[in-house]
Design an enzyme around this catalytic site. Structure first.
Site, PDB file in Angstrom:
ATOM      1  N   ASN A 121      21.464  32.834  15.625  1.00 33.93           N
ATOM      2  CA  ASN A 121      20.275  35.222  15.045  1.00 33.93           C
ATOM      3  C   ASN A 121      21.189  36.120  15.358  1.00 33.93           C
ATOM      4  OD1 ASN A 121      18.526  35.061  13.419  1.00 33.93           O
ATOM      5  ND2 ASN A 121      16.865  35.822  14.899  1.00 33.93           N
ATOM      6  N   ARG A 172      27.728  41.944  18.503  1.00 35.54           N
ATOM      7  CA  ARG A 172      26.696  42.116  19.843  1.00 35.54           C
ATOM      8  C   ARG A 172      26.940  40.446  21.171  1.00 35.54           C
ATOM      9  NH1 ARG A 172      20.688  40.727  20.035  1.00 35.54           N
ATOM     10  NH2 ARG A 172      20.430  40.932  21.993  1.00 35.54           N
ATOM     11  N   ARG A 223      17.751  34.012  24.037  1.00 35.78           N
ATOM     12  CA  ARG A 223      18.604  32.881  24.311  1.00 35.78           C
ATOM     13  C   ARG A 223      18.629  32.980  26.137  1.00 35.78           C
ATOM     14  NH1 ARG A 223      19.580  36.354  21.428  1.00 35.78           N
ATOM     15  NH2 ARG A 223      20.529  36.407  18.996  1.00 35.78           N
ATOM     16  N   LYS A 258      24.155  22.533  14.387  1.00 32.09           N
ATOM     17  CA  LYS A 258      24.631  23.937  14.195  1.00 32.09           C
ATOM     18  C   LYS A 258      24.975  23.996  16.042  1.00 32.09           C
ATOM     19  CE  LYS A 258      27.034  27.995  13.076  1.00 32.09           C
ATOM     20  NZ  LYS A 258      27.214  28.396  14.443  1.00 32.09           N
ATOM     21  N   ASP A 314      26.696  26.324   9.277  1.00 33.00           N
ATOM     22  CA  ASP A 314      25.857  27.713   9.381  1.00 33.00           C
ATOM     23  C   ASP A 314      25.283  28.493   8.676  1.00 33.00           C
ATOM     24  OD1 ASP A 314      27.882  29.268   7.882  1.00 33.00           O
ATOM     25  OD2 ASP A 314      29.321  28.397   9.592  1.00 33.00           O
ATOM     26  N   GLN A 361      36.094  23.404   7.290  1.00 33.44           N
ATOM     27  CA  GLN A 361      34.402  24.200   7.230  1.00 33.44           C
ATOM     28  C   GLN A 361      35.623  25.646   7.620  1.00 33.44           C
ATOM     29  OE1 GLN A 361      33.848  25.435   9.810  1.00 33.44           O
ATOM     30  NE2 GLN A 361      31.536  26.178   9.719  1.00 33.44           N
ATOM     31  N   PHE A 392      34.721  29.422   5.674  1.00 34.03           N
ATOM     32  CA  PHE A 392      34.022  29.440   5.710  1.00 34.03           C
ATOM     33  C   PHE A 392      34.826  31.059   5.734  1.00 34.03           C
ATOM     34  CE2 PHE A 392      33.171  32.405   9.661  1.00 34.03           C
ATOM     35  CZ  PHE A 392      31.471  32.302   9.709  1.00 34.03           C
TER      36      PHE A 392
END
Length: 248
Positions: A86, A91, A135, A177, A196, A224, A228
């Site tokens: 999330n 960041r 986290r 994930k 994802d 993937q 992606f």
DNA sequence: TCCCAGGCGATCT
DNA sequence: AGATCGCATGGG
């Protein structure tokens, strides 16, 4: 771990700075996936059932032909993807950079990735002060588990993909994930298929009804990555077109 | 400013 | 099993 490589590009040439041929052979060749036979892997993907008429995947493969799956240390991948949830990529980079600066050993240029032992000696509040948000508690418990040996990444790396994922998912903060990213990027399990939000959208659009990457077999992880980056590229193209000039 | 990000855990039905 | 919600924070 303990090594740092500066890479630049001059036209088509890749330039490596301060890296002896010995260090390149011993460390970076495997890390960068250069010893893998991508011609062979791509040929196996092309010969899969149904790929011949799959224009989206063929385009994705062509666009992503330079993509390599890196072989990174499992602990670094574990921490990095634990923090990625999330969250947005700029960041995430900042958070990892601050972790390295604060807890990593200094190298010639920059800082090493912190060891589990060093992170285990830090408090959750310290992590929050670095801006890790909720986290922080995940990181604290994971670092301790690795440091005290109750979470043995070397051992888990020996398991087949499904069992390794299941073992990792027992840890608080690691879900499907993150676990699939750890086994794919940190344990060399090429059949792992990280789901994802982007890849879920792709499955709905191009492969309705399918819930995993089993159609891509033992190289689902590379497939993937192709899909992606293809989908994100298409999405950025659409955004550029929204105001007609792509300047905003 | 406000929306949202490469999920996860808890808490429903 | 499957759907929904809160979460800390800061980049764009």
């Amino acid at each position: 771990m303990g090594h740092l490589l500066q890479i630049g590009k001059q036209g088509e040439k890749i330039q490596l700075y301060d890296c002896s041929p010995e260090e390149f052979d011993k460390i970076w060749k495997e890390y960068l996936g250069i010893s893998e036979d991508y011609a062979q892997i791509r040929s196996e993907l092309v010969h899969l059932e149904g790929i011949e008429t799959d224009e989206h995947f063929k385009q994705a493969m062509e666009m992503g032909k330079g993509i390599r799956i890196l072989r990174q240390p499992a602990f670094e991948i574990l921490i990095s993807f634990l923090l990625s949830q999330n969250n947005n990529i700029p960041r995430i980079k900042g958070m990892i950079a601050r972790l390295c600066e604060k807890y990593g050993a200094p190298l010639a240029t920059g800082f090493d990735f912190p060891t589990a032992e060093r992170l285990a000696s830090a408090s959750e509040d310290e992590f929050r002060a670095l801006g890790l948000g909720y986290r922080a508690s995940y990181l604290q418990t994971v670092a301790r588990a690795v440091a005290d040996g109750s979470l043995d990444l070397q051992e888990i790396a020996k398991y087949p993909t499904e069992e390794a994922m299941q073992a990792l998912c027992q840890v608080r903060g690691i879900g499907p994930k993150v676990a699939s990213c750890i086994v794919l990027f940190g344990m060399g399990k090429g059949d792992a298929f990280p789901l994802d939000v982007w890849v879920k959208r792709i499955l709905q659009k191009y492969y309705p009804g399918e819930k995993d990457g089993s159609r891509f077999g033992s190289h689902a992880g590379l497939a993937q990555q192709y899909l992606f980056y293809y989908e994100r590229y298409l999405s950025s193209e659409i955004k550029m077109g929204e105001n007609g000039n792509g300047q905003s």
